[in-house]
Structure formats: C-alpha cells, structure tokens
Design an enzyme around this catalytic site. Structure first.
Site, PDB file in Angstrom:
ATOM      1  N   HIS A 171     -40.936 -68.335  74.195  1.00 29.78           N
ATOM      2  CA  HIS A 171     -41.665 -67.915  72.989  1.00 29.78           C
ATOM      3  C   HIS A 171     -41.494 -66.412  72.786  1.00 29.78           C
ATOM      4  O   HIS A 171     -41.146 -65.954  71.699  1.00 29.78           O
ATOM      5  CB  HIS A 171     -43.151 -68.269  73.103  1.00 29.78           C
ATOM      6  CG  HIS A 171     -44.024 -67.585  72.084  1.00 29.78           C
ATOM      7  ND1 HIS A 171     -44.017 -67.930  70.753  1.00 29.78           N
ATOM      8  CD2 HIS A 171     -44.901 -66.553  72.183  1.00 29.78           C
ATOM      9  CE1 HIS A 171     -44.861 -67.151  70.088  1.00 29.78           C
ATOM     10  NE2 HIS A 171     -45.413 -66.298  70.928  1.00 29.78           N
TER      11      HIS A 171
ATOM     12  N   TRP B 247     -41.234 -63.175  79.462  1.00 27.63           N
ATOM     13  CA  TRP B 247     -40.170 -62.568  78.661  1.00 27.63           C
ATOM     14  C   TRP B 247     -39.699 -61.255  79.270  1.00 27.63           C
ATOM     15  O   TRP B 247     -38.635 -60.741  78.937  1.00 27.63           O
ATOM     16  CB  TRP B 247     -40.609 -62.377  77.208  1.00 27.63           C
ATOM     17  CG  TRP B 247     -41.377 -61.118  76.942  1.00 27.63           C
ATOM     18  CD1 TRP B 247     -42.704 -60.945  77.088  1.00 27.63           C
ATOM     19  CD2 TRP B 247     -40.850 -59.864  76.481  1.00 27.63           C
ATOM     20  NE1 TRP B 247     -43.048 -59.650  76.762  1.00 27.63           N
ATOM     21  CE2 TRP B 247     -41.940 -58.968  76.379  1.00 27.63           C
ATOM     22  CE3 TRP B 247     -39.580 -59.407  76.148  1.00 27.63           C
ATOM     23  CZ2 TRP B 247     -41.784 -57.648  75.959  1.00 27.63           C
ATOM     24  CZ3 TRP B 247     -39.435 -58.076  75.726  1.00 27.63           C
ATOM     25  CH2 TRP B 247     -40.527 -57.228  75.635  1.00 27.63           C
TER      26      TRP B 247
ATOM     27  N   HIS C  94     -40.203 -50.088  75.907  1.00 26.20           N
ATOM     28  CA  HIS C  94     -41.147 -49.422  75.033  1.00 26.20           C
ATOM     29  C   HIS C  94     -40.533 -48.955  73.723  1.00 26.20           C
ATOM     30  O   HIS C  94     -41.083 -49.231  72.667  1.00 26.20           O
ATOM     31  CB  HIS C  94     -41.974 -48.341  75.711  1.00 26.20           C
ATOM     32  CG  HIS C  94     -43.193 -48.113  74.876  1.00 26.20           C
ATOM     33  ND1 HIS C  94     -44.256 -48.977  74.910  1.00 26.20           N
ATOM     34  CD2 HIS C  94     -43.428 -47.258  73.876  1.00 26.20           C
ATOM     35  CE1 HIS C  94     -45.116 -48.627  73.975  1.00 26.20           C
ATOM     36  NE2 HIS C  94     -44.656 -47.580  73.336  1.00 26.20           N
TER      37      HIS C  94
ATOM     38  N   TYR D 254     -41.193 -49.932  69.285  1.00 27.63           N
ATOM     39  CA  TYR D 254     -41.132 -49.135  68.055  1.00 27.63           C
ATOM     40  C   TYR D 254     -39.970 -49.554  67.175  1.00 27.63           C
ATOM     41  O   TYR D 254     -40.011 -49.375  65.959  1.00 27.63           O
ATOM     42  CB  TYR D 254     -41.126 -47.639  68.396  1.00 27.63           C
ATOM     43  CG  TYR D 254     -42.480 -47.269  68.913  1.00 27.63           C
ATOM     44  CD1 TYR D 254     -43.524 -47.020  68.018  1.00 27.63           C
ATOM     45  CD2 TYR D 254     -42.770 -47.300  70.257  1.00 27.63           C
ATOM     46  CE1 TYR D 254     -44.791 -46.779  68.472  1.00 27.63           C
ATOM     47  CE2 TYR D 254     -44.051 -47.058  70.724  1.00 27.63           C
ATOM     48  CZ  TYR D 254     -45.058 -46.790  69.828  1.00 27.63           C
ATOM     49  OH  TYR D 254     -46.322 -46.580  70.268  1.00 27.63           O
TER      50      TYR D 254
ATOM     51  N   HIS E 252     -46.450 -46.776  81.041  1.00 24.57           N
ATOM     52  CA  HIS E 252     -47.827 -47.227  80.768  1.00 24.57           C
ATOM     53  C   HIS E 252     -47.908 -48.755  80.804  1.00 24.57           C
ATOM     54  O   HIS E 252     -48.990 -49.306  80.764  1.00 24.57           O
ATOM     55  CB  HIS E 252     -48.375 -46.654  79.452  1.00 24.57           C
ATOM     56  CG  HIS E 252     -47.714 -47.153  78.214  1.00 24.57           C
ATOM     57  ND1 HIS E 252     -47.618 -46.414  77.073  1.00 24.57           N
ATOM     58  CD2 HIS E 252     -47.128 -48.329  77.924  1.00 24.57           C
ATOM     59  CE1 HIS E 252     -46.993 -47.114  76.155  1.00 24.57           C
ATOM     60  NE2 HIS E 252     -46.690 -48.274  76.633  1.00 24.57           N
ATOM     61  N   HIS E 253     -46.747 -49.418  80.882  1.00 23.05           N
ATOM     62  CA  HIS E 253     -46.756 -50.870  81.095  1.00 23.05           C
ATOM     63  C   HIS E 253     -46.925 -51.195  82.573  1.00 23.05           C
ATOM     64  O   HIS E 253     -46.948 -52.350  82.945  1.00 23.05           O
ATOM     65  CB  HIS E 253     -45.447 -51.490  80.601  1.00 23.05           C
ATOM     66  CG  HIS E 253     -45.237 -51.326  79.125  1.00 23.05           C
ATOM     67  ND1 HIS E 253     -45.656 -52.266  78.212  1.00 23.05           N
ATOM     68  CD2 HIS E 253     -44.691 -50.336  78.394  1.00 23.05           C
ATOM     69  CE1 HIS E 253     -45.353 -51.864  76.988  1.00 23.05           C
ATOM     70  NE2 HIS E 253     -44.765 -50.690  77.073  1.00 23.05           N
TER      71      HIS E 253
END
Lengths: 524, 273
Positions: free
Chosen positions: A76, A141, A252, A256, A301-302
């Site tokens: 997905h 994913w 990241h 964007y 930050h992930h």
C-alpha cells in the site's frame, strides 16, 4: 483550402489506436498516460488500504493472516508513494509545464516516452510479487533490514521495481529541468514563471539529488541479500542503522517531492478564484527553496528512537522545527491572497481550501512530532499514520484532484458535471476526516502501527476509522465517473473557463490542440 | 442555509465531538508514571494550546474572508500583492514561538539521555517474537527469563471471548521496584524491535549486534503495558511488554523467589549430571 487542410493534417499526424500511445512523444499524450497510470495504481493501493481497514474493523484476525497483512501495508505504501502520487505530479508537469511556459513540447520528447513506459513494468513487478513463493515484501514500505533481508523473491522484485521507478523519475526530472530552463517563451524571466512551474523546478532538482541515494540504498540491500556483503549486518561489521540514515536521506526530501508541486497547484488555483494576484510571489519562491534545502538536513527525525546522542537529536529537532517557518509563510500568503478578494467556490477552489485547512492540521502534528520527547512517545504509532495521511492524502492527493478539476476543461474541451464534482469534494472531505482524525488519538493512547490485531481498548475508534476509509475509497469511484463523463462529452468549455485565470495555457483553445506554441508567445 | 454550510457545520461538529470524546477518555496519553513521561505530557499539552491558538487566528481570518469577500455578496477584489513588513512579521513570530517550544524539550532530551548511576540494570533482548530479560546489576542480579504473549490462541481466532488485557499480557512480567532508577539496555537477536512502555515515556529500538539504553523511575506501584513498536515480522503485533512496579519489600520477596526457583533448576540439572 486544400493547402490549409494539408498543413492541419500534418500537424495532427500521429499513429492511431494503441500505437499512438506506445510510440507517442507528445507531452499531452504522455501526460494523459501518466495520469491514468497513476489513477490505476491509486485504485490498487486503495484496494490494499481497504483490506487493511477491513482487517482492523474489529479485534481478532478475520480476513488477512498477519504475514499477508504486512504485505498489504508494505505494498500500500510503496504503490501509493511511487505509483500514485509521484506519477500524478509528473503527469501534471507533462501536461502543464510546456503550456505554462509557452514551449511546444518537453525538451527530450523521446526520453519522455521511455520514462513513462518504465512505470507499468515497475507497477506490474510490484503487483505480481503477491503471487510468487513467499509472497510480496512484508517489511514495511521503509523495508528496514535485517527484516527485509529475511523475505523471499518478493523483496527482490520490490528492489528491482524501485530501481526502475528511480530511473524513470530521474529522467522525468532532467526533462522538466531542461524544459523549464531552456524553453520558456521570450520575456518569461524566472521570476515571472507561474508558481506551479517554480515548485516543479525545485522538486525536480530534489529528485535528481535523492533518487540515486535510494538506488544505492536498495542496491546495498540487494548485495547483502545475495552476494555476501554485510553493509547492514552487525555480524560482518555493518550496521542496520546505516540503512535508515541512507534511506531517510532520500526519504525526507521525498516527502517534499510529494508536497512542493501541491503548493504550486494551490498557488495557481487560489489567486484564480480569488480574482486577485498571489500575495508574496517572491517570498513563495524563496519559501519553496528554503523548504527544499532544509528538507535535506532533517532526515534523522524519522529515527529519534534508534538511540542517537543528545546532540544529534537536538540538531535534527531544531532543523525540523525550522521548516515550520517557510511553511507557515506559505499558509499566510494563501490566506492573504484570499483576503479582500472576490471569491467563488468552484470545485478546484474547494479542494484548495480543503487542502490548506487539512494540510495545516498535518503541519501542526508535524511540529508536535518534531519535538523529541513527544516524538519518542508517538513514533511508530497511529499518530504518525494520521500525521502523514493528513499531508499526503488531504495534502498531495487533494491538490491533485484540485488540479484535475482546474485543467480538465482545457484538456478535454468539456466542462465536467460540477454538482457531482462538488459532491466528490464534500464526501472526500468528510470521510477523510472520519478515517484519519481518530487515528491521532489511537496513537496517543498507545496503538502501534503495522499490527494486524489490537487490544480491546482501541476497538471503537478503529471501527470509526474503517467506516471512514471505506467511504473515502468508494467516493473515489465517483471521481472516475466524473472524469469519464467529462471526456465523453458535456458543455463546451470556453478557452478560459475561469474568469480570474492569468497563465498562458488559457490563451490556447479548449481542448488544447495536439501541438501548441509552435511560435512562442511573447511575455511583456 | 445552503447544503454546503450544513455539511461544513456537520463536519466541524464531528471533529469537535471526536476531540472532546478523546480528551476525556482513554484516547489520550496514559497517565504519566515518571518524571520524563510527565514532562513529555506537559510539553504536548502546551504544543496543543499553541496549535489551537494559531489555528483560530489563521482560519478565523480565512473563514471571515470566505464569508465576506465572495463574489456572490458583490465584493470587489482588491489588488495588493505584497507587503514586506507583514511578511517579516509573520516570519519572525513563528520563529519565536518555535524557540519557546524547543527550550523545555531540550532540557528533557538531555535528561532522557542521562542513564548514569542506575540502581538496577536490566537487559531486554528482542526475539522473533518475544522478549528476553536479564537482570545485570543491582538487586536481583542474575535473574533471567523470557516473556511471551500469554493470550490464548482461541481468543485471537475469536473462538473464546477476548479478555480484558487481550494482546497486552505475558507469562513473565518484568518486575522493578518503585522509586529506583532502572536502566534498560536493549538489543536484539534477529531483526529490529523496539521496547516501549507509554506510561514511563520511554521507547528505544533494539538493534541486533548493538547496545542501546534508556532509563525510568516509576512513581508508584502498578502494572504498565506496552508493545514492540518496530515492525519485526509476522508476529510483530504479538510481543507485548508488561512492567510490574512493586514496593521495595515485595520486590525483595520476588527476587528471593526467582533466585530460589533458578537454584532449584540448577540443582536438578546438577543431580541429573
């Protein structure tokens, strides 16, 4: 007369039937194919989402065994990101960038054909991986090793599909950059370009920067799986966390890549229906560029829970929070554009306002996630699922719907059924919130993501979320119906159906002729 | 009223309904049980208030404009398109708000990382799909056990009524004394896992081949539940974490029992040889 006929015939000459689409180098045909491909993948990804929500409708295992459930969530994510959202934006760029800069076509027309036709191959690889021994990839994913080293052939098919998709994206981006930088109509300086073109220029640079990183990342995974390397295996001196750093260095900016063109679309639609120029054009351009640059230095930050040193966590927290500043500027500019305008609320405008409204909610939860102590609490829970669906569905996807409703009259020469289109908006808006708003609270209360079954305290909100998701899924069939109806006929659309529109594509007839701007227009 | 505004009202009513329901019920942070969890909770509440204030200002302006500045009420469009002063102001104010939010968070981050001088050190090892615990230092040193999901399969398959702690119960709880600084070292045997107990505000990935750590001090006795939160394969949803916090004397008793049990096992093994 005969001569005129002849010239006309020459202009529109192209193979008919299936070969028109296989051989085409026309930016409009290729744009159309991108958009249809994207919609087909959206349906496949949506089917997987319905499976996930059906399993989560109530506690216990009903429909999907845990392993298959993991494959559903994995595919997905991959299909929606790489198959639906990204190709949709590339399709819009194919159609609109040449029209909006006054170019006759894309710079590399044959490469354009190639970069599209790679996509169905990758899509087929992903879908057919469900039917090979071992099933489709089931490591999420983000396919973190060592888990992704455990899967079977499905994981290799996924890796190959990502390679192909990456190659397609890089070619598409180079094409867009070259078109924008070299083929603008005389007089159209960079700072006179429509915002949609600007945001795509910046997006394309981001793609060229990070897609090779993803390719390297999956290649290292491939050699770890089959050729005895140990990049991500501690037993051989590697480090599983290294994978996450490389993946998110791509991942990241990728976020964007999926939202900057949306900013561009909304920046076209809001001024049109406010009948007022965009507020702060140059600050919009600078804000987009700042977001793109900042997006390259916030990846970890992930990974606030992998155990970075405090200094690392603080750097990535500050950098991430900083992104809220240019993003805020954009929201304020859109509001100021609407302020004291003369607004009407056609379907594209509804989707744009819906976009701003819900994207801001996603932005707020983004700032909340940037704060390390809170993120440590919500990381890998449904709160994060809610956050990124607010920015990707009510963000990216709503802007794509807005764009389609905005340009459909130009593409088909017909007006669509506005009543049904508005209904599509309102149903999407309501069901989306029913599906995803509750997930914030599920996450805060402690429900992890990627689990096929949950404890009883989460039962009622999961049921609400599933009902919303089913409604949202069904609503998208209405979108298909509206589009097909519009292609097949309908009220003749004027060359410029929107009173406040100012960009170049509206100077062309509707539907836009097969070849346009063979003589460049002059911008004063 | 037009159908549009009815729907808009309906939508906002639903949102408001959810939010109020969630805040006053089980759908929010579990009650914080440690200093770090409390600080996290407070920072989140502050962040929510700030978001709400910004939300009201921005969308107040936008919806006022949507209502008043529409063509259907005969509003003529103005033609302004930039204002340097305004743009500087709305760049600077968010920056200041963010700095105010980052300040307390920074202090908490530094505090979270200070795992020095623990009273008890426990190693948590992630396996596909259970946790292993080894008490490495402090009272209880040498205790070692596995902790597996204890929910019967029949409940998973819907053949039995699901119990109160469905999927959040294990055969062996991790037991710790109240008020002591507990350091948990995490690692994994096979793939990534993550050790999370929401009430203590701690979450740490467990990485095969590497050691990471976290700490917490429980405020009061009780049983606190969490789950593995890093996708670890098929049974990722079935490896909960249950921490039982006890008074010091009860904890000492638990340690003694565990030691006796393991001594008995050792003796049996010795006799067997």
């Amino acid at each position: 007369m005969a001569v005129v006929q002849d010239v006309h015939g020459h202009h529109d000459h192209h193979p008919s039937g299936i070969m028109r689409w296989v051989m085409t180098t026309n930016h409009k045909d290729i744009g159309t194919m991108y958009l249809w491909f994207s919609f087909a993948m959206f349906m496949v990804g949506g089917f997987l989402a319905m499976g996930i929500r059906a399993e989560l409708f109530m506690p216990g295992i009903q429909i999907l065994e845990p392993q298959l459930f993991n494959s559903f969530t994995t595919l997905h994510g991959l299909i929606m990101v790489f198959g639906a959202i990204m190709p949709a934006f590339v399709g819009l760029a194919n159609w609109q960038v040449p029209l909006m800069v006054g170019a006759p076509d894309m710079a590399f027309a044959r490469m354009n054909n190639w970069s599209f036709w790679l996509l169905p191959v990758a899509g087929l690889l992903l879908i057919s991986s469900f039917f090979v021994p071992g099933g489709a990839a089931a490591g999420g994913w983000t396919f973190y090793p060592p888990l992704s080293a455990q899967g079977g052939l499905g994981v290799d098919m996924m890796i190959f599909a990502i390679h192909i998709l990456g190659a397609s994206s890089i070619m598409g981006s180079i094409n867009i950059i070259t078109t924008i930088l070299n083929m603008r109509a005389p007089g159209m300086t960079l700072m006179k370009m429509p915002l949609f073109v600007w945001t795509w220029l910046i997006t394309a640079y981001l793609l060229v920067l990070v897609m090779p990183v993803l390719a390297g990342c999956v290649t290292m995974l491939l050699t770890d799986r089959h050729f005895g390397t140990t990049f991500f295996n501690a037993a051989g001196g590697g480090d599983p966390v290294l994978f996450q750093h490389i993946f998110w260095f791509f991942g990241h900016p990728e976020v964007y890549i999926m939202i900057l063109p949306a900013f561009g679309i909304v920046s076209e639609i809001i001024p049109t229906f406010s009948r007022k120029p965009l507020f702060g054009y140059s600050s919009m351009v600078y804000a987009t560029a700042s977001i793109a640059i900042l997006s390259c230095v916030v990846w970890a930050h992930h990974m606030f829970t992998v155990g970075m040193p405090a200094v690392g966590q603080l750097f990535f927290m500050y950098a991430t929070m900083l992104i809220a500043v240019p993003t805020g500027v954009k929201v304020f500019n859109w509001t100021a554009t609407m302020w004291r305008g003369s607004m009407t609320f056609e379907t594209p405008m509804l989707f744009s306002i819906g976009f701003v409204f819900l994207f801001v909610i996603g932005g707020f939860s983004g700032v909340v996630c940037a704060i390390v102590p809170i993120d440590i609490q919500v990381q890998d829970t449904y709160y994060v699922i809610a956050h990124f669906h607010y920015v990707l569905v009510s963000g990216a996807l709503f802007s794509i719907f807005g764009a389609v409703y905005y340009w459909l009259p130009k593409w088909t020469g017909h007006m669509y059924d506005t009543k049904l289109a508005n209904l599509h908006f309102w149903l999407s808006m309501i069901f989306f919130n029913v599906a995803f708003f509750v997930q914030h609270f599920l996450g805060l209360a402690g429900m992890p993501r990627r689990i096929p079954d949950y404890s009883l305290q989460f039962a009622d909100f999961n049921m609400i979320s599933s009902i919303g998701a089913f409604g949202f899924g069904l609503t998208q069939l209405l979108f298909l119906y509206v589009v097909i109806k519009c292609i097949r006929g309908g009220e003749k659309a004027a060359d410029k159906p929107w009173e406040g529109a100012t960009t170049l594509e509206w100077t062309l007839p509707s539907p836009a002729p097969y070849h346009s701007f063979e003589t460049p227009p002059v911008i004063k | 009223m037009s159908s549009k505004s009815v729907m808009a009202l309906l939508g906002s009513a639903i949102l408001a309904f959810y939010s109020s329901m969630a805040f006053s019920s089980k759908y929010f942070h579990p009650e914080p049980q440690s200093v770090i969890a409390q600080e996290t909770y407070d920072q989140h509440i502050t962040a929510l208030w700030i978001c709400l204030a910004i939300f009201i200002v921005v969308f107040g302006a936008m919806f006022y404009s949507i209502l008043k500045h529409r063509k259907s009420v005969g509003h003529k469009a103005a033609n302004f398109h930039h204002s340097t002063v305004v743009e500087i102001i709305w760049t600077a104010i968010p920056l200041l708000i963010l700095i105010a939010m980052a300040f307390p968070a920074t202090r908490t981050v530094v505090a979270m990382k200070d795992t020095s001088q623990p009273d008890i050190t426990i190693k948590a090892t992630g396996y596909q799909w259970m946790w292993g615990y080894d008490y490495l230092q402090g009272e209880g040193e040498g205790i070692s056990f596995f902790s597996k999901l204890s929910t019967p399969v029949a409940q998973l398959e819907g053949k039995e009524t699901k119990g109160e702690n469905y999927l959040l119960e294990v055969d062996n709880n991790v037991v710790v004394p109240v008020g002591k600084k507990i350091r948990v070292i995490t690692t994994a045997n096979d793939v990534l896992h993550a050790w999370w107990v929401p009430a203590f505000g701690v979450k740490q990935d467990a990485i095969p081949g590497f050691i990471r750590d976290l700490w917490f001090t429980a405020n009061k006795p009780g049983i606190f539940r969490g789950q593995c939160v890093e996708l670890c394969g098929k049974d990722h949803g079935y490896m909960p974490i249950v921490v039982e916090v006890m008074e010091a004397d009860k904890y000492a008793q638990w340690v003694a029992e565990k030691k006796k049990a393991s001594a008995a096992v050792m003796n049996t093994a010795a006799v067997g040889n």
